[in-house]
Scaffold this active site. Structure first.
Site, PDB file in Angstrom:
ATOM      1  N   HIS A  27      41.366  36.122  22.940  1.00  0.00           N
ATOM      2  CA  HIS A  27      40.915  35.548  24.209  1.00  0.00           C
ATOM      3  C   HIS A  27      40.945  34.006  24.141  1.00  0.00           C
ATOM      4  CE1 HIS A  27      39.512  39.381  25.659  1.00  0.00           C
ATOM      5  NE2 HIS A  27      38.442  39.449  24.905  1.00  0.00           N
ATOM      6  N   SER A  85      35.152  41.778  37.658  1.00  0.00           N
ATOM      7  CA  SER A  85      35.099  42.652  36.483  1.00  0.00           C
ATOM      8  C   SER A  85      34.104  42.105  35.452  1.00  0.00           C
ATOM      9  CB  SER A  85      36.506  42.748  35.874  1.00  0.00           C
ATOM     10  OG  SER A  85      36.509  43.577  34.758  1.00  0.00           O
ATOM     11  N   ALA A 137      44.275  58.346  31.753  1.00  0.00           N
ATOM     12  CA  ALA A 137      44.480  58.799  30.369  1.00  0.00           C
ATOM     13  C   ALA A 137      43.613  57.984  29.414  1.00  0.00           C
ATOM     14  CB  ALA A 137      45.955  58.671  29.990  1.00  0.00           C
ATOM     15  N   MET A 138      43.549  56.688  29.628  1.00  0.00           N
ATOM     16  CA  MET A 138      42.765  55.832  28.710  1.00  0.00           C
ATOM     17  C   MET A 138      41.269  56.100  28.861  1.00  0.00           C
ATOM     18  SD  MET A 138      44.788  52.209  28.399  1.00  0.00           S
ATOM     19  CE  MET A 138      43.566  51.546  27.264  1.00  0.00           C
TER      20      MET A 138
HETATM   21  P1  A3P Z   1      37.687  46.520  36.137  1.00  0.00           P
HETATM   22  O1  A3P Z   1      36.347  46.054  35.631  1.00  0.00           O
HETATM   23  O2  A3P Z   1      38.157  45.775  37.346  1.00  0.00           O
HETATM   24  O3  A3P Z   1      37.734  48.003  36.327  1.00  0.00           O
HETATM   25  P2  A3P Z   1      39.488  43.764  29.381  1.00  0.00           P
HETATM   26  O4  A3P Z   1      40.075  44.881  28.600  1.00  0.00           O
HETATM   27  O5  A3P Z   1      40.266  42.485  29.207  1.00  0.00           O
HETATM   28  O6  A3P Z   1      38.048  43.612  29.139  1.00  0.00           O
HETATM   29  O7  A3P Z   1      39.687  44.134  30.931  1.00  0.00           O
HETATM   30  C1  A3P Z   1      38.949  45.183  31.498  1.00  0.00           C
HETATM   31  C2  A3P Z   1      39.528  45.557  32.845  1.00  0.00           C
HETATM   32  O8  A3P Z   1      40.770  46.265  32.631  1.00  0.00           O
HETATM   33  C3  A3P Z   1      38.623  46.499  33.613  1.00  0.00           C
HETATM   34  O9  A3P Z   1      38.782  46.190  35.004  1.00  0.00           O
HETATM   35  C4  A3P Z   1      39.225  47.849  33.274  1.00  0.00           C
HETATM   36  O10 A3P Z   1      38.895  48.887  34.170  1.00  0.00           O
HETATM   37  C5  A3P Z   1      40.708  47.507  33.325  1.00  0.00           C
HETATM   38  N1  A3P Z   1      41.542  48.518  32.655  1.00  0.00           N
HETATM   39  C6  A3P Z   1      41.352  49.087  31.443  1.00  0.00           C
HETATM   40  N2  A3P Z   1      42.306  49.998  31.195  1.00  0.00           N
HETATM   41  C7  A3P Z   1      43.119  50.021  32.283  1.00  0.00           C
HETATM   42  C8  A3P Z   1      44.268  50.780  32.646  1.00  0.00           C
HETATM   43  N3  A3P Z   1      44.783  51.703  31.832  1.00  0.00           N
HETATM   44  N4  A3P Z   1      44.826  50.539  33.848  1.00  0.00           N
HETATM   45  C9  A3P Z   1      44.314  49.597  34.685  1.00  0.00           C
HETATM   46  N5  A3P Z   1      43.225  48.865  34.405  1.00  0.00           N
HETATM   47  C10 A3P Z   1      42.622  49.063  33.210  1.00  0.00           C
END
Ligand code: A3P
Length: 312
Positions: free
Chosen positions: A127, A157, A250-251
């Protein structure tokens, strides 16, 4: 993929337990003018990081918190592991004993010495802003995938995340959070500054920029481009496997195994434009003016397509 996530879950679980015992003012510390969470970062490790030796074949992912780094991190790791299956390196790459927390700046000061034992290709997330990264990443010409997300969704987010996670500061209201976000009083600093600093590298040939929004729009194309950028030589079928495993659904379903309890907070909505649920006219005016002043005329600013994703 699940075996090598144990370290990740252990570090995050420990941070959550440690934070429960800490006073709010102890949760963050400042290093070179930027805030970081005390539970996972420390100044000694930051000092040791300066002499970290990057390899030319390291696979870096740079992204500000909440821009989708866990998502794209999974895509990158999956691509590299799939590619490694083509030769014998595979066993050591998936060796839990050799595992380190994937974010470069998270860990103890000895981590960088241990990382010298990791086999290539190492997949490393960060980051950090470019000026705070070890100089060897740029001098050794390691490739970096830079992930950006529209600033309004990053803020939205982040707001939900920080209020749900004990190691990060809590805010009484969205309004309080927004003020702190715009003033850069966030873990890892200001997002606007983050994009401005990376914009100084916008023409570096070893950096590929991708946005959260373009990946949402066409994940298959994004995954293919990422694979080509890192020269991973995957078949169309292998690429499709990575695409299938990286859907939000899936995740989220697999998150207990990959992220432990932290997964419940992380996989929130995974969409575009949720900022509309929080931003008032005043917040929009302030963000629009700040974007206009600092980023709209820059290469990375244009890549964000602010007019498409951030205008009412
Ligand atoms: P939201 O809070 O808008 O849902 P990071 O990993 O940098 O912390 O970012 C987190 C953001 O990525 C979250 O957004 C999360 O839901 C989203 N995210 C995680 N996996 C994702 C996926 N497979 N597809 C789309 N967004 C994803």
């Amino acid at each position: 993929m699940s075996k090598h996530r144990n370290k990740f879950i252990a570090v995050v679980d420990k941070a959550m337990t440690d934070a429960e015992k800490m006073a709010p003012e102890e949760l963050m510390f400042s290093y070179k003018g930027i805030l970081y969470p005390t539970t996972v970062c420390n100044p000694e490790a930051f000092k040791a990081l300066e002499s970290f030796e990057a390899r030319k074949d390291d696979v870096f992912l740079a992204g500000y918190p909440k821009s989708g780094t866990n998502w794209v991190g999974q895509i990158l790791t999956d691509l590299v592991l799939t590619s490694a299956k083509h030769n014998e390196e595979y066993d050591s790459l998936d060796d839990e004993e050799l595992e380190e927390f994937p974010y470069l700046e998270v860990g103890d000061a000895e981590k960088y010495q241990r990382m010298t034992n990791l086999p290539s290709r190492r997949v490393i997330f960060t980051h950090l802003r470019p000026e705070n990264l070890p100089a060897s990443i740029f001098s050794n010409k390691a490739k970096i995938l830079l992930l950006l997300r529209n600033p309004k969704d990053v803020a939205t987010s982040f707001y939900h995340f920080t209020n749900k996670l004990a190691p990060l500061p809590s805010f009484k209201s969205w309004d309080d959070f927004f003020t702190a976000f715009m003033n850069g009083q966030m873990p890892w600093g200001s997002y606007i500054d983050y994009v401005s600093e990376w914009n100084k590298h916008a023409d570096d040939e070893n950096i590929m920029t991708i946005t959260y929004e373009e990946l949402k729009e066409n994940r298959a194309l994004g995954v293919k481009q990422i694979s080509e950028f890192f020269e991973l030589n995957l078949t169309n079928e292998e690429i499709q496997g990575v695409v299938d495993r990286s859907s939000f659904q899936a995740m989220k379903e697999n998150s207990e195994k990959t992220h432990g309890a932290f997964g419940n907070v992380l996989f929130r909505k995974g969409g575009v434009s949720d900022w509309k649920s929080l931003f008032t006219e005043d917040h929009n005016r302030e963000m629009d003016a700040t974007f206009e002043e600092h980023l709209s005329e820059t290469k990375l600013g244009r890549k964000l397509k602010y007019g498409v994703y951030c205008k009412v």
